[in-house]
Design an enzyme around this catalytic site. Structure first.
Site, PDB file in Angstrom:
ATOM      1  N   LYS A  28      63.867  -2.427  71.038  1.00 62.09           N
ATOM      2  CA  LYS A  28      63.408  -2.298  69.652  1.00 62.09           C
ATOM      3  C   LYS A  28      61.884  -2.490  69.555  1.00 62.09           C
ATOM      4  CE  LYS A  28      67.423  -1.439  67.705  1.00 62.09           C
ATOM      5  NZ  LYS A  28      67.711  -0.125  67.091  1.00 62.09           N
TER       6      LYS A  28
ATOM      7  N   TYR B  26      67.925  -5.655  74.255  1.00 61.52           N
ATOM      8  CA  TYR B  26      67.858  -5.169  72.868  1.00 61.52           C
ATOM      9  C   TYR B  26      66.453  -5.380  72.298  1.00 61.52           C
ATOM     10  CZ  TYR B  26      69.361  -4.498  67.980  1.00 61.52           C
ATOM     11  OH  TYR B  26      69.514  -4.054  66.685  1.00 61.52           O
TER      12      TYR B  26
HETATM   13  N1  LIG Z   1      73.702  -4.586  61.925  1.00 63.09           N
HETATM   14  C1  LIG Z   1      72.617  -5.309  62.159  1.00 63.09           C
HETATM   15  O1  LIG Z   1      72.627  -6.536  62.004  1.00 63.09           O
HETATM   16  C2  LIG Z   1      71.338  -4.626  62.591  1.00 63.09           C
HETATM   17  C3  LIG Z   1      70.134  -5.332  62.475  1.00 63.09           C
HETATM   18  C4  LIG Z   1      68.940  -4.699  62.852  1.00 63.09           C
HETATM   19  C5  LIG Z   1      68.965  -3.405  63.320  1.00 63.09           C
HETATM   20  N2  LIG Z   1      70.169  -2.737  63.426  1.00 63.09           N
HETATM   21  C6  LIG Z   1      70.121  -1.365  63.928  1.00 63.09           C
HETATM   22  O2  LIG Z   1      70.694  -0.507  62.961  1.00 63.09           O
HETATM   23  C7  LIG Z   1      71.158   0.678  63.635  1.00 63.09           C
HETATM   24  C8  LIG Z   1      72.539   1.028  63.114  1.00 63.09           C
HETATM   25  O3  LIG Z   1      73.451   0.032  63.531  1.00 63.09           O
HETATM   26  P1  LIG Z   1      74.599  -0.495  62.554  1.00 63.09           P
HETATM   27  O4  LIG Z   1      74.219  -1.872  62.154  1.00 63.09           O
HETATM   28  O5  LIG Z   1      74.875   0.501  61.509  1.00 63.09           O
HETATM   29  O6  LIG Z   1      75.823  -0.665  63.569  1.00 63.09           O
HETATM   30  P2  LIG Z   1      77.018   0.359  63.874  1.00 63.09           P
HETATM   31  O7  LIG Z   1      77.622  -0.107  65.144  1.00 63.09           O
HETATM   32  O8  LIG Z   1      77.902   0.462  62.670  1.00 63.09           O
HETATM   33  O9  LIG Z   1      76.284   1.761  64.060  1.00 63.09           O
HETATM   34  C9  LIG Z   1      75.721   2.175  65.275  1.00 63.09           C
HETATM   35  C10 LIG Z   1      76.185   3.584  65.535  1.00 63.09           C
HETATM   36  O10 LIG Z   1      75.560   4.055  66.729  1.00 63.09           O
HETATM   37  C11 LIG Z   1      76.539   4.772  67.460  1.00 63.09           C
HETATM   38  N3  LIG Z   1      76.231   4.807  68.888  1.00 63.09           N
HETATM   39  C12 LIG Z   1      76.242   3.756  69.744  1.00 63.09           C
HETATM   40  N4  LIG Z   1      76.025   4.184  70.996  1.00 63.09           N
HETATM   41  C13 LIG Z   1      75.854   5.526  70.928  1.00 63.09           C
HETATM   42  C14 LIG Z   1      75.623   6.536  71.898  1.00 63.09           C
HETATM   43  N5  LIG Z   1      75.542   6.254  73.209  1.00 63.09           N
HETATM   44  N6  LIG Z   1      75.501   7.821  71.479  1.00 63.09           N
HETATM   45  C15 LIG Z   1      75.631   8.133  70.159  1.00 63.09           C
HETATM   46  N7  LIG Z   1      75.876   7.223  69.202  1.00 63.09           N
HETATM   47  C16 LIG Z   1      75.996   5.930  69.582  1.00 63.09           C
HETATM   48  C17 LIG Z   1      77.836   3.998  67.197  1.00 63.09           C
HETATM   49  O11 LIG Z   1      78.992   4.748  67.520  1.00 63.09           O
HETATM   50  C18 LIG Z   1      77.699   3.643  65.732  1.00 63.09           C
HETATM   51  O12 LIG Z   1      78.297   4.638  64.896  1.00 63.09           O
HETATM   52  C19 LIG Z   1      71.100   0.365  65.132  1.00 63.09           C
HETATM   53  O13 LIG Z   1      69.957   1.005  65.685  1.00 63.09           O
HETATM   54  C20 LIG Z   1      70.945  -1.126  65.173  1.00 63.09           C
HETATM   55  O14 LIG Z   1      70.287  -1.568  66.339  1.00 63.09           O
HETATM   56  C21 LIG Z   1      71.341  -3.312  63.064  1.00 63.09           C
END
Ligand SMILES: NC(=O)c1ccc[n+]([C@@H]2O[C@H](COP(=O)([O-])OP(=O)(O)OC[C@H]3O[C@@H](n4cnc5c(N)ncnc54)[C@H](O)[C@@H]3O)[C@@H](O)[C@H]2O)c1
Length: 253
Positions: free
Chosen positions: A161, A157
């Site tokens: 990123k 991860y």
């Molecule tokens: N939640 C946190 O703590 C956090 C922190 C930093 C960064 N992020 C980043 O934020 C972004 C959104 O994540 P989130 O927190 O909303 O979580 P989330 O799991 O709610 O959303 C991620 C989405 O990506 C989709 N996804 C995953 N694999 C996929 C694939 N192979 N093809 C198409 N879609 C796919 C999932 O179905 C989901 O709807 C991500 O890039 C994540 O790395 C999240």
């Protein structure tokens, strides 16, 4: 609900990861600003739920796709431009995390992490850039604090990123002289499915995990979504090659 004081009526955006969490909040924010949307996710039911939530008069196209498949990454831009005739913004939000002791991480999990978090934004950008250049458009990539601080048990991860941050900057340099803006946000912890499903490996050292949880707790999904929407809009015109940490101080020191 995400609410932002930007007017993007008549503009068109592709948002990946739109079935839940941050991607859904970005879709809501852009719809409220009048944007026609092409929403992409691997989760078709979640996409339908998002579409049902959207405010505003805009049109919305949903498309279920597994973005770990390079061939699937060409389709969203084709769909959006065929339906709406233009493209103004690409928001690369989809992402996933697997946690494991490094010697035990299956190759498939490493490969899928890099494919979804890094390769898909690259391939989507490749397809989007010619259209975005016509409209003074924007790319917004969603990175993470994991791009800047080493998170235990999350080598894939963190690598994905950090790669996304440098990809953002490299593309921003490449397009310094052309009418497009390319930026990223780097959120700290948000309470979304990724966080709820956070599964550290058996027997892990929690002292190591505490290091990246921060002292102020999580950040609001809507606050991060508002920044993504701003960067995607003409109101974000001062930003190019920026990587905005929104992490309640995690990367402060
Ligand atoms: N939640 C946190 O703590 C956090 C922190 C930093 C960064 N992020 C980043 O934020 C972004 C959104 O994540 P989130 O927190 O909303 O979580 P989330 O799991 O709610 O959303 C991620 C989405 O990506 C989709 N996804 C995953 N694999 C996929 C694939 N192979 N093809 C198409 N879609 C796919 C999932 O179905 C989901 O709807 C991500 O890039 C994540 O790395 C999240």
């Amino acid at each position: 609900m995400t609410s932002i004081a930007i007017d993007m009526a008549g503009k068109v955006a592709v948002v990946t990861g739109a079935a839940s969490g941050l991607g859904r909040a970005v879709a809501v924010g852009l719809a409220a600003a009048g944007v026609d949307l092409c929403l992409i996710d691997i989760n078709p039911e979640g996409l339908e739920e998002t579409r049902d939530l959207l405010p505003g008069p805009g049109d919305t196209l949903i498309h279920a796709a597994d973005l770990s498949d390079p061939a699937a990454c060409k389709v969203p831009i084709e769909l959006a431009t065929a339906r709406f005739g233009r493209l103004d913004a690409l928001c690369n939000v989809a992402g996933l995390i697997y946690l494991a002791n490094t010697p035990e991480m299956p190759w498939e999990q490493w490969q899928r992490t890099i494919a979804v978090n890094l390769t898909a934004p690259f391939l989507l950008s490749q397809a989007a850039i010619p259209h975005l250049l016509e409209n003074n458009g924007a790319i917004v990539n969603v990175a993470s604090t994991a791009a800047f601080i080493g998170e235990a048990y999350a080598a894939a991860y963190c690598a994905s990123k950090a790669g996304l941050v440098q990809m953002t900057k490299a593309m921003a340099m490449e397009y310094q002289k052309q009418p497009i803006r390319i930026n990223a946000v780097a959120p700290g912890g948000m309470v979304t499915n990724i966080a709820v499903n956070f599964r550290p490996p058996e027997g892990c050292d929690f002292e190591l995990l505490k290091r990246f949880s921060g002292m102020r707790g999580t950040v609001e999904v809507d606050d991060v979504a508002a920044m993504v929407c701003l960067l995607a809009s003409p109101a974000g015109r001062g930003f190019h090659g920026s990587v905005l940490t929104i992490d309640a101080g995690i990367t402060a020191g």
